[in-house]
Scaffold this motif. Structure first.
Motif, short mmCIF file in Angstrom:
data_model
loop_
_atom_site.label_atom_id
_atom_site.label_comp_id
_atom_site.label_asym_id
_atom_site.label_seq_id
_atom_site.Cartn_x
_atom_site.Cartn_y
_atom_site.Cartn_z
N PRO A 89 -0.75 -4.33 2.88
CA PRO A 89 0.07 -3.77 3.96
C PRO A 89 1.11 -2.81 3.39
CG PRO A 89 0.91 -5.92 3.39
CD PRO A 89 -0.34 -5.70 2.55
N GLY A 90 1.58 -1.91 4.24
CA GLY A 90 2.72 -1.08 3.86
C GLY A 90 3.99 -1.91 3.85
N ALA A 91 4.96 -1.53 3.03
CA ALA A 91 6.20 -2.28 2.92
C ALA A 91 6.94 -2.36 4.25
CB ALA A 91 7.10 -1.66 1.85
N GLY A 92 6.99 -1.25 4.98
CA GLY A 92 7.68 -1.25 6.27
C GLY A 92 6.98 -2.11 7.30
N LEU A 93 5.67 -2.06 7.31
CA LEU A 93 4.88 -2.88 8.23
C LEU A 93 5.13 -4.36 7.97
CD1 LEU A 93 2.61 -2.71 10.42
CD2 LEU A 93 0.99 -2.92 8.53
N PHE A 94 5.07 -4.75 6.70
CA PHE A 94 5.29 -6.15 6.33
C PHE A 94 6.74 -6.56 6.60
CE2 PHE A 94 6.04 -9.59 3.25
CZ PHE A 94 5.02 -10.45 3.63
N ALA A 95 7.69 -5.69 6.28
CA ALA A 95 9.10 -6.00 6.53
C ALA A 95 9.37 -6.22 8.01
CB ALA A 95 9.99 -4.88 5.99
N ASN A 96 8.75 -5.42 8.88
CA ASN A 96 8.92 -5.61 10.32
C ASN A 96 8.38 -6.96 10.76
OD1 ASN A 96 10.21 -3.17 10.71
ND2 ASN A 96 8.33 -2.08 11.26
N ALA A 97 7.27 -7.38 10.18
CA ALA A 97 6.71 -8.69 10.52
C ALA A 97 7.65 -9.81 10.08
CB ALA A 97 5.33 -8.86 9.87
N VAL A 98 8.22 -9.67 8.88
CA VAL A 98 9.18 -10.66 8.38
C VAL A 98 10.40 -10.71 9.30
CG1 VAL A 98 10.74 -11.27 6.49
CG2 VAL A 98 8.39 -10.56 5.99
N GLN A 99 10.89 -9.55 9.71
CA GLN A 99 12.06 -9.51 10.57
C GLN A 99 11.80 -10.20 11.91
OE1 GLN A 99 13.36 -5.79 12.31
NE2 GLN A 99 15.49 -6.40 12.05
N VAL A 100 10.70 -9.88 12.55
CA VAL A 100 10.39 -10.50 13.83
C VAL A 100 10.27 -12.01 13.68
CG1 VAL A 100 8.63 -10.71 15.63
CG2 VAL A 100 9.34 -8.45 14.84
N TRP A 101 9.54 -12.44 12.66
CA TRP A 101 9.39 -13.88 12.43
C TRP A 101 10.75 -14.54 12.21
CZ3 TRP A 101 10.86 -16.64 8.11
CH2 TRP A 101 10.54 -18.00 8.16
N ALA A 102 11.58 -13.95 11.35
CA ALA A 102 12.87 -14.55 11.02
C ALA A 102 13.77 -14.65 12.25
CB ALA A 102 13.56 -13.75 9.92
N LEU A 103 13.81 -13.60 13.05
CA LEU A 103 14.64 -13.63 14.26
C LEU A 103 14.15 -14.65 15.27
CD1 LEU A 103 15.28 -9.82 14.71
CD2 LEU A 103 16.98 -11.56 14.13
N GLU A 104 12.86 -14.83 15.38
CA GLU A 104 12.31 -15.77 16.35
C GLU A 104 12.51 -17.24 15.96
OE1 GLU A 104 11.05 -15.29 19.44
OE2 GLU A 104 11.79 -13.25 19.12
N GLN A 105 12.94 -17.49 14.73
CA GLN A 105 13.17 -18.88 14.31
C GLN A 105 14.43 -19.46 14.93
OE1 GLN A 105 10.49 -20.28 12.79
NE2 GLN A 105 9.88 -18.17 13.27
N ARG A 106 15.34 -18.60 15.30
CA ARG A 106 16.60 -19.01 15.91
C ARG A 106 17.35 -20.05 15.07
NH1 ARG A 106 15.76 -15.80 19.77
NH2 ARG A 106 14.30 -15.96 21.46
N GLY A 119 0.82 -1.20 0.00
CA GLY A 119 0.00 0.00 0.00
C GLY A 119 0.86 1.26 0.00
N GLN A 120 0.20 2.41 -0.05
CA GLN A 120 0.89 3.69 -0.16
C GLN A 120 1.68 4.07 1.09
OE1 GLN A 120 1.07 5.61 -2.95
NE2 GLN A 120 0.03 3.92 -3.96
N ASP A 121 1.10 3.88 2.26
CA ASP A 121 1.77 4.24 3.52
C ASP A 121 2.63 3.06 3.96
OD1 ASP A 121 2.54 4.81 6.13
OD2 ASP A 121 0.60 5.64 6.69
N PRO A 122 3.95 3.25 4.04
CA PRO A 122 4.82 2.12 4.36
C PRO A 122 4.60 1.52 5.75
CG PRO A 122 6.08 4.16 4.30
CD PRO A 122 4.69 4.48 3.83
N ASN A 123 4.01 2.29 6.66
CA ASN A 123 3.87 1.82 8.03
C ASN A 123 2.44 1.57 8.46
OD1 ASN A 123 6.71 1.90 8.65
ND2 ASN A 123 6.51 4.11 8.47
N ALA A 124 1.56 1.36 7.50
CA ALA A 124 0.14 1.14 7.83
C ALA A 124 -0.45 0.11 6.87
CB ALA A 124 -0.64 2.44 7.75
N TYR A 125 -1.60 -0.38 7.22
CA TYR A 125 -2.35 -1.29 6.37
C TYR A 125 -3.36 -0.47 5.57
CZ TYR A 125 -4.61 -5.57 4.89
OH TYR A 125 -5.10 -6.61 4.14
N ASP A 126 -3.36 -0.61 4.26
CA ASP A 126 -4.26 0.15 3.41
C ASP A 126 -5.62 -0.53 3.39
OD1 ASP A 126 -5.65 1.40 1.32
OD2 ASP A 126 -3.80 1.80 0.22
N LEU A 127 -6.56 0.02 4.11
CA LEU A 127 -7.90 -0.58 4.20
C LEU A 127 -8.67 -0.48 2.89
CD1 LEU A 127 -8.91 0.65 7.75
CD2 LEU A 127 -8.12 -1.62 7.08
#
Length: 91
Positions: free
Chosen positions: A26-43, A13-21
């Motif tokens: 999703p915004g690219a930054g929002l989705f990237a943060n989710a990917v990062q958290v998931w990836a780090l939690e895999q250990r 979506g247009q806003d990188p940190n929000a979900y475009d209703l």
């Protein structure tokens, strides 16, 4: 909705940190943060394909999100997402 250079609709979506209703993206930054958290939690080492399967999205969407993130990057061959590892600066 504009069409990207490879003739597919944009992933984010247009806003990188929000979900475009309005268009359900999703915004690219929002989705990237989710990917990062998931990836780090895999250990463990995770690949672009691992993330794409978990997030139920194309490999290219994972790569685009990682490219947008200031502390993540991809290592490995450009043509094989099963060998492209998701890396984090400062690990």
């Amino acid at each position: 909705m504009t069409v990207g250079r490879d003739r597919r609709p944009p992933f984010f979506g247009q806003d990188p940190n929000a979900y475009d209703l309005d268009d359900g993206r999703p915004g690219a930054g929002l989705f990237a943060n989710a990917v990062q958290v998931w990836a780090l939690e895999q250990r463990r080492t995770v690949t672009v394909r691992d993330a794409a399967e978990v997030f139920n999205c194309p490999d290219a969407m994972i790569c685009e999100a990682i490219e947008d993130h200031p502390w993540m990057f991809v290592e490995g061959p450009d043509d094989d997402p099963t060998k492209q590892t998701i890396e984090h600066e400062g690990e």
